[in-house]
Design a protein around this motif. Sequence first.
Motif: not given
Length: 464
Positions: A166-170
């Motif tokens: 649901r969430t992609l972090a970078h």
Amino acid sequence: MSTTLSELLRARAAAEPDQDALKVAGSGTLTFENWWRRSDAVAAGLMRRGVAPGDRVGLVFGSPDWLDYAVAFFGVLKAGAVAVPLSDRLSGADTDAMLAHCGAALVLRAGQLPTAEGPVRTPEPGDLAQILYTSGTTGRPKGVAATHGNLAYGWGGRRRPFAHSRTLAHAFPIGTNAGQWMLANAVGAHPAVLTLGHFTPGRFARMIEEHRVGTVFLVPTMAIELLAAGAHLKSDLSSVLLLGSAAAPLPGKVAADLSAAFPRATIANYYTSTEAAPAQTVMLYDAARPSSVGRPASGGAVRVATADGEPLPAGATGEVWMRSPTASRTYYGDAAASAGVFRGGWVRMGDLGYLDGDGYLYLVDRESDVVKSGAHKVSTLHVEEAVYEHPSVVEAAAFGVPHPALGTAVAVAVVGGVDHTDLRAFLRSRLAPHELPQHLITLDALPRNHGGKVDKRALREVVR
């Protein structure tokens, strides 16, 4: 069928207007509809200021400004202009030189976005969309020009990437190829893309825990910092199912440590360049091939060849070339440099490497980093892999320094509380005599450019 990022954003705004597209931890959220409407207003504002199709517009933003940056970037594209992303961490002299090189007609910064009402332009896939400057680790930064079709290649299919999250972090900075990849993910991938204003291992880990992030992308130095700080032991990171590393080679020892620290996650190493994108290789961590950067993905191809571009057999070391699956990029305003790098859809990567019998690519070194010591050529990547095996080494970088007899000798800078005598003894069983470092230095941190890559020119100055 060719498309553009602007068309992809329009489709997402129509189908999922209230869906979060981009988030900055603690600062706000941009939905697809807000992104579309705000970038429309910026495009109209630019056109009212006289920005014409093909004009270059500099975008100077910092990591806390990702939301404004995303609006500005698409505003420039919708005005028919060419976006020139630049980090606000660059020196004033470097920024001025890049803006002068591309002939920027206007510069936008956070909180200074022009807005207006009115119709906007519709760029074609073949139109120039972006000029992105290289990191300059091996010389003067070059402006890499990409069309709308190049930037949008591979997006818009029925299945959106990273559907498990649901969430992609970078934590990639603005003004880098990796950062632009995350911007495209925000438009075309399934999860909302989350970042933070300033990276520290603790803050990043807490953000992952709070948002139950399923996919994480880092540069190797950030992964090393996470492990060294024990952030994976202090926060619940069990939601992470994919951890990707990009922008620089991931040492095999670090990949192994990440695999142990994130037991539910697949560890993926991505290899490309600003010039070659969207071509890339991807390697899912395999203990049998810990240092490979994988096989081609995204419809591209890879070969190892001579300086003239003639393919070499498996196992032979030569120059790494990648083939773009779409319209190739080029150096803006530099036909001579372009001719040496872009050839018939193939891109000369500036790296030396070899392919094994199964088509897996292994990097030997940057051409410019190979240490010619006496009669031998030494791979700094090979030396670094050996140094990383020492349990007290947190980070390492190998590089060449002048030597009165050998011409050039190997030097190694390390971060961590390792005794130099102990490290030399450790390396004797892992490196050939000509690969052993003549100089060892310990630093509090390795010097890096704004994209997170080690600045080996700066390291050479430390040893002299």
